[in-house]
Write an enzyme that holds these catalytic residues in place. Structure first.
Site, PDB file in Angstrom:
ATOM      1  N   GLU A 438      -7.895  -6.106  -0.916  1.00  0.00           N
ATOM      2  CA  GLU A 438      -6.487  -6.266  -0.668  1.00  0.00           C
ATOM      3  C   GLU A 438      -6.284  -6.701   0.784  1.00  0.00           C
ATOM      4  O   GLU A 438      -6.803  -6.082   1.709  1.00  0.00           O
ATOM      5  CB  GLU A 438      -5.821  -4.919  -0.971  1.00  0.00           C
ATOM      6  N   ASP A 511      -7.229   0.286  -0.058  1.00  0.00           N
ATOM      7  CA  ASP A 511      -7.071   1.415   0.856  1.00  0.00           C
ATOM      8  C   ASP A 511      -7.027   2.724   0.085  1.00  0.00           C
ATOM      9  O   ASP A 511      -6.638   2.759  -1.074  1.00  0.00           O
ATOM     10  CB  ASP A 511      -5.767   1.266   1.655  1.00  0.00           C
ATOM     11  N   ASP A 513      -4.974   4.931   0.155  1.00  0.00           N
ATOM     12  CA  ASP A 513      -3.622   5.499   0.224  1.00  0.00           C
ATOM     13  C   ASP A 513      -2.816   5.076  -1.001  1.00  0.00           C
ATOM     14  O   ASP A 513      -3.326   4.501  -1.948  1.00  0.00           O
ATOM     15  CB  ASP A 513      -2.931   5.066   1.519  1.00  0.00           C
ATOM     16  N   ASP A 515      -0.449   2.811  -1.447  1.00  0.00           N
ATOM     17  CA  ASP A 515      -0.364   1.386  -1.759  1.00  0.00           C
ATOM     18  C   ASP A 515      -1.660   0.897  -2.388  1.00  0.00           C
ATOM     19  O   ASP A 515      -1.643   0.076  -3.298  1.00  0.00           O
ATOM     20  CB  ASP A 515      -0.058   0.582  -0.494  1.00  0.00           C
TER      21      ASP A 515
END
Ligand code: 2B7
Length: 650
Positions: A438, A511, A513, A515
């Site tokens: 990403e 990531d 997290d 997102d």
């Protein structure tokens, strides 16, 4: 005793008779090989305990005697389930010489399910029931409210009775039912014994949809702020369809049909929306049949037949026009099919495909009759629906033409695409990996940190198309998706060929997290829908970048998750305790090439998680269930609900 003898014996036994319970096996087997009985001892298996108990309450509701079920998560992750059914029978069991209740909880496979009468539907995935839960619990208590008395028995350490069934109290004559409390054994469930509120909530809501009129409540007492949810759907699966379509524009009211033949009941509810995907959810005995089966086939075949018939007879579909295909009449449909069967046969790779052949015709008949009548009686809705199907057919034919044209024009190494993919040198698919990354900055580090022989990198820039909202031909216009298809080399749709896959590891690197989880879910949904065989073949992985870097002295330790951090900090020698530095990796983009290589990419150090079909199914279902145009709730949903996302973040 063979099956026939067992059946004959059971036929003789009255359903109220305590001797109905059959004795087959002891409990030690369950503790020795828990996986055999509940599938897994992971978080999923832990929750399975709850479902085994709840299923008994559901069966009592299906028998027509229970209207309320309450599930409580008490402090310390003790589960309590209570129903207001008849209460388990309190007499003796002739064969075991124990009370029926003790038999139910201590004898494997004891259950009315084996008998002729009584329980029409067995719900549990493995159908092994209360004794397995008892076997895998630290302790378990049962209370039965019946005949103005409260009966009680307790078991400890994997199902050993502490005493006999005893009357411990009296109660009003309008109080009746069963209550089971248990604490899962942490030596069995070594990964976790903590229940996930959202997992319980989601399934209990689904059960309420599937069993109309049943009240189910969930109470979570673990934190100061007690959480509660109540589910009650008078309209059953019709309300389910309404919820599924909540954030879409429906083009007519929900329609529903039901029918029964030979103790097999079928319920169907459907509503078309303006979008292109179909969302067909089928269930048998309250279990989601992901792989479909005869109930789904019967309904789909009838849908195609009835709509074609109607479209021809009204001349919306002209004589010269091709007949509508299944995919045309399913475009934009949201449908729930629920079958209740006394003896379901589950088949398929994940045993989620209904195999009973007699169901096909019953489902088809129930649907045909109801739907044809609906079209006749609601000409306006009928016209809107049939027009939509005809449009879908036209779009399909046009897309086919367009595909045939582009197939000739474009070749694998189009200039635009080569700019994005950094391919690896090797052409041996077995050793090749592709990292789907990403963002451009992470993409840059990945390119520099990779092993250029075997690791390719494909950075994704824009937002990945939300597959929920687009049909295949539109998905194919999305730049990011196009690059992936080209890179994989497999083709798509009718042309798909898994043998042409150019990398045997497709590694999603996002990531650690929210997102990242969001993007990963999107990708999984995409893979599941358009590249199912690569998921089934076990080619898809998730990279697991670490969350923290702890440095002390000359040492660096990488920490994969939040929970491990305190442990690792505590292990640091005393003399460094004041000079340690803890770094949180905010995102892949922040790591330089060497860090990314050492922590996440290199074959010797990294942690990869193989994505299973079940992970992908969960992603797909999570998406379909709670998709909305509004990004915020969707993100929250992913964070809160999707257990698999949590797992992925380990
Ligand atoms: C297969 C065995 C477990 N059972 C009965 C009757 C009612 C009943 C149950 C139950 C879970 C947690 C609260 C039948 C069936 C045993 O035989 S189990 N209710 N609820 C339950 O387990 N809830 C029953 C016929 C006549 N009277 C009672």
């Amino acid at each position: 005793m063979n099956e026939k003898e067992l059946a004959e014996l059971n036929a003789k036994i009255d359903e109220y008779d305590d001797s109905e319970i059959q004795v087959l096996e002891g409990l030690e087997a369950v503790r020795k090989r828990p996986g055999m009985y509940i599938g897994t001892t992971s978080e999923r298996g832990l929750h399975h305990l709850v479902w085994e108990i709840v299923d008994n309450s559901i069966d009592e509701a299906l028998a027509g005697f229970c209207t309320d079920i309450q599930v409580k998560i008490e402090k310390g992750n003790v589960i309590s389930v209570r129903d207001n059914g008849r209460g388990m029978p309190t007499g003796m069991n002739e064969k075991t010489g124990k009370s029926t209740i003790e038999t139910i909880f201590t004898v494997l496979h004891a259950g009315g399910k084996f008998g002729g009468g009584g329980y029409k539907v067995s719900g549990g995935l493995h159908g092994v029931g209360a004794s397995v839960v008892n076997a895998l619990s630290n302790w378990l208590e049962v209370r039965v409210y019946r005949d103005e008395k409260v009966y009680f028995q307790k078991f400890e350490n994997g199902g050993n009775p502490l005493g006999q069934l005893a009357v411990i109290d009296s109660c009003d004559n309008d109080i009746h039912g069963t209550e089971v409390r248990f604490k899962a054994d942490p030596t069995i469930f070594t990964e976790t014994t903590v229940y996930n509120y959202n997992t319980l909530e989601q399934r209990l809501r689904e059960l309420a949809f599937l069993n109309k009129g049943l009240r189910i409540s969930l109470i979570d007492e673990r934190e100061e702020q007690v959480k509660r949810a109540n589910f009650y759907y008078e309209g059953g699966i019709s309300e389910y369809v309404l919820l599924l379509n909540k954030n879409k524009t429906a083009i007519h009211d929900v329609v529903a049909f039901e029918g029964e033949e030979d103790d097999i009941s079928i319920e169907i509810a459907l509503q078309y929306n303006e979008e292109y995907n179909s969302a067909i959810y089928s269930f048998t005995n309250n279990i989601r049949t992901h792989e479909g089966g005869t109930h789904e086939d019967g309904v789909k075949a009838a849908l195609t037949r009835i709509i074609n018939k109607y479209a021809r007879s009204t001349n919306i579909l002209k004589e010269k026009d091709e007949p509508l295909k299944g995919e045309d009449v399913q475009e934009g449909i949201t449908m729930v099919i629920s079958c209740k069967h006394p003896d379901p046969q589950f088949e398929g790779q994940t045993k989620t495909k209904l195999g009973n052949s007699e169901v096909r015709k019953i489902a088809s008949d129930v649907f045909s009759e109801g739907f044809e009548r609906y079209l006749m009686e609601n000409p306006n809705a009928a016209k809107i629906i049939v027009n939509k199907c005809c449009l879908a057919s036209q779009a399909r034919l046009a897309a086919k033409k367009a595909r045939e044209n582009t197939r000739r024009k474009t070749s694998l190494d189009s200039i635009n695409f080569m700019g994005k993919l950094t391919d690896c040198k090797s052409k041996n698919a077995e050793e090749c990996e592709i990292f789907i990354v990403e963002g451009d900055s992470a993409g840059g580090s990945a390119k520099m940190g990779r092993d250029y022989m075997t690791q390719a990198v494909l950075p994704l820039r824009g937002k990945i198309l939300n597959v929920e909202k687009a049909r295949l031909d539109r998905a194919l216009n999305n730049e990011e998706i196009k690059s992936m298809i080209t890179a994989f080399g497999t083709g798509i749709g009718e042309d798909f060929d898994v043998n042409k896959l150019r990398y045997h590891k497709i590694i999603i690197m996002t990531d650690a997290d929210v997102d990242g989880a969001h993007i990963r879910t999107l990708l999984l949904t995409l893979f599941y829908r358009f590249f199912k065989p690569i998921v089934e073949g076990g080619y898809v992985y998730a990279a697991q970048p670490p969350l923290f870097k702890v440095t002390y002295g000359k040492k660096t330790v990488l920490v994969q998750n939040e929970e491990d951090l305190p442990k690792i900090l505590a292990e640091i020698p005393e003399k460094y305790q004041n000079s340690k530095i803890v770094n949180r990796f905010k995102g892949l983009g922040e790591m330089d090439a060497a860090e990314l290589r050492d922590t996440t990419m290199s074959k010797s150090n990294r942690v990869l998680r193989k994505i299973t079909v079940e992970d992908a199914m969960a992603a797909d279902e999570a998406f379909s269930l709670l998709m909305s145009d509004n990004v915020e709730p969707r993100r929250n949903f992913i964070v809160e609900n999707a257990g698999y996302v949590k797992n992925l973040d380990i």
